[in-house]
Scaffold this motif. Structure first.
Motif, PDB file in Angstrom:
ATOM      1  N   LEU A 166       7.410   0.894   8.263  1.00 57.08           N
ATOM      2  CA  LEU A 166       7.749   2.019   7.374  1.00 57.08           C
ATOM      3  C   LEU A 166       9.253   2.159   7.152  1.00 57.08           C
ATOM      4  CD1 LEU A 166       5.189   4.653   8.709  1.00 57.08           C
ATOM      5  CD2 LEU A 166       5.169   3.559   6.460  1.00 57.08           C
ATOM      6  N   ALA A 167      10.043   1.482   7.992  1.00 54.98           N
ATOM      7  CA  ALA A 167      11.504   1.621   7.860  1.00 54.98           C
ATOM      8  C   ALA A 167      11.969   1.196   6.469  1.00 54.98           C
ATOM      9  CB  ALA A 167      12.217   0.798   8.935  1.00 54.98           C
ATOM     10  N   ARG A 168      11.469   0.090   5.990  1.00 55.38           N
ATOM     11  CA  ARG A 168      11.941  -0.429   4.706  1.00 55.38           C
ATOM     12  C   ARG A 168      11.592   0.506   3.528  1.00 55.38           C
ATOM     13  NH1 ARG A 168      12.748  -6.075   2.090  1.00 55.38           N
ATOM     14  NH2 ARG A 168      13.156  -5.278   0.027  1.00 55.38           N
ATOM     15  N   PRO A 169      10.317   0.886   3.357  1.00 54.43           N
ATOM     16  CA  PRO A 169      10.040   1.794   2.246  1.00 54.43           C
ATOM     17  C   PRO A 169      10.742   3.138   2.362  1.00 54.43           C
ATOM     18  CG  PRO A 169       8.043   1.404   3.561  1.00 54.43           C
ATOM     19  CD  PRO A 169       9.079   0.417   4.012  1.00 54.43           C
ATOM     20  N   LEU A 170      10.862   3.663   3.587  1.00 47.01           N
ATOM     21  CA  LEU A 170      11.555   4.953   3.738  1.00 47.01           C
ATOM     22  C   LEU A 170      13.041   4.798   3.411  1.00 47.01           C
ATOM     23  CD1 LEU A 170       9.780   6.362   6.936  1.00 47.01           C
ATOM     24  CD2 LEU A 170       9.529   7.171   4.586  1.00 47.01           C
ATOM     25  N   ALA A 171      13.623   3.666   3.826  1.00 45.23           N
ATOM     26  CA  ALA A 171      15.029   3.404   3.496  1.00 45.23           C
ATOM     27  C   ALA A 171      15.207   3.276   1.984  1.00 45.23           C
ATOM     28  CB  ALA A 171      15.498   2.127   4.193  1.00 45.23           C
ATOM     29  N   ASN A 172      14.221   2.694   1.354  1.00 44.98           N
ATOM     30  CA  ASN A 172      14.251   2.544  -0.099  1.00 44.98           C
ATOM     31  C   ASN A 172      14.313   3.919  -0.781  1.00 44.98           C
ATOM     32  OD1 ASN A 172      14.153   0.910  -2.313  1.00 44.98           O
ATOM     33  ND2 ASN A 172      12.357  -0.215  -1.596  1.00 44.98           N
ATOM     34  N   LYS A 214       0.831  -1.207   0.000  1.00 49.18           N
ATOM     35  CA  LYS A 214       0.000   0.000   0.000  1.00 49.18           C
ATOM     36  C   LYS A 214       0.867   1.259   0.000  1.00 49.18           C
ATOM     37  CE  LYS A 214      -3.614  -2.305   2.680  1.00 49.18           C
ATOM     38  NZ  LYS A 214      -4.546  -2.543   1.584  1.00 49.18           N
ATOM     39  N   CYS A 215       0.335   2.302  -0.623  1.00 49.14           N
ATOM     40  CA  CYS A 215       0.988   3.613  -0.572  1.00 49.14           C
ATOM     41  C   CYS A 215       1.210   3.983   0.892  1.00 49.14           C
ATOM     42  CB  CYS A 215       0.083   4.651  -1.246  1.00 49.14           C
ATOM     43  SG  CYS A 215       0.633   6.351  -1.006  1.00 49.14           S
ATOM     44  N   ILE A 216       2.440   4.357   1.228  1.00 53.84           N
ATOM     45  CA  ILE A 216       2.742   4.638   2.634  1.00 53.84           C
ATOM     46  C   ILE A 216       2.065   5.921   3.114  1.00 53.84           C
ATOM     47  CG2 ILE A 216       4.899   3.336   2.748  1.00 53.84           C
ATOM     48  CD1 ILE A 216       6.418   5.955   2.306  1.00 53.84           C
TER      49      ILE A 216
END
Ligand SMILES: [Zn+2]
Ligand SMILES: [Zn+2]
Length: 261
Positions: free
Chosen positions: A106-112, A22-24
């Motif tokens: 959220l850590a993974r998508p933000l890190a991406n 999903k869109c964060i």
């Protein structure tokens, strides 16, 4: 066969972690989560930090200068900062949700997203801004450490704990630039971690404001390494006020570009 297993793994992950499709920002389903974890509609209005900005601390600049007044007056021990967003609106809400409401996923998508802004930069070691053990225990995690671990996986770099935080002082948000710089002295110490002069080190923080913390920590290890880079999810704009030797935070007034990463 490999495609089958990778699709099966993704399917299983989505069952286990439904937020990973999903869109964060708004929560609609997207099919390009791994490439870009937000939807096209959100991309149109997000405060990307992609305008003209300081080539050292990554904050917006509203004239033709390449380095901001603060970096000219107060040279930084790191080579360059990378923050894909400005700390405003939906991004600010998301960072607060990540930190304060235990949304670790959220850590993974933000890190991406952060990693995309680091493309072309050679990083050998990733480290992060620590919390005091007491605060980390209370929150149950350190958001900068989670980001660093995910960035380490993406960049295929070791993640080292290079610093300790020894005390929590009153909230730094209310302090001026000068007060913040004085406060940070002694709050952090370097751990005895093996670093060497060939290494390019990335220090991960969640939000960069005055850069006092990352600058202080970078200064602690600079003699041992080659270069230091810093990064965060978002850049909070700081307007220097040299008359009172203070700085003020305020929303970046310039119209934002609409291109994402
Ligand atoms: Zn969205
Ligand atoms: Zn600057």
């Amino acid at each position: 066969m490999f495609r089958f297993w990778s699709k099966t793994k993704k399917f299983a992950e989505n069952l286990l972690f439904p937020d990973n499709i999903k869109c964060i920002f708004c929560g609609v389903d997207i099919d390009h989560f791994e490439q870009r974890p937000y939807c096209d509609e959100c991309a149109k209005t997000l405060p990307f930090n992609n305008g003209h900005r300081c080539e050292i601390c990554d904050q917006p600049i509203f004239d033709d200068a390449t380095v901001c007044d603060l970096c000219q007056k107060d040279p930084k021990p790191f080579k360059k900062a990378f923050c894909p967003f400005l700390y405003e609106g939906a991004v600010k809400n998301l960072v607060l949700k990540f930190k304060e409401s235990n949304h670790r996923h959220l850590a993974r998508p933000l890190a991406n997203i952060i990693s995309k802004s680091l493309e072309g930069v050679k990083i050998d070691v990733v480290t992060y801004i620590p919390m005091t053990p007491r605060k980390e225990k209370k929150r149950t995690f350190n958001q900068s450490k989670l980001l660093a671990e995910e960035i380490g996986k993406i960049l295929n770099c070791p993640v080292l704990c290079c610093f300790s935080k020894t005390r929590d002082d009153p909230a730094q948000k209310e302090l001026s630039f000068k007060q913040r710089r004085e406060q940070v002295v002694g709050q952090y110490t370097a751990k005895s971690v093996r670093l060497n002069k060939n290494q390019n080190v990335l220090i991960v923080d969640d939000v960069l404001t005055t850069c006092a913390t990352v600058s202080y920590c970078a200064g602690l290890i600079l003699p041992q390494v080659k270069n230091i880079y810093v990064c965060g999810v978002a850049r909070e704009y700081v307007r220097p006020n040299f008359q009172s030797n203070e700085s003020q935070r305020f929303f970046c007034p310039k119209k934002r570009g609409k291109q994402g990463f």
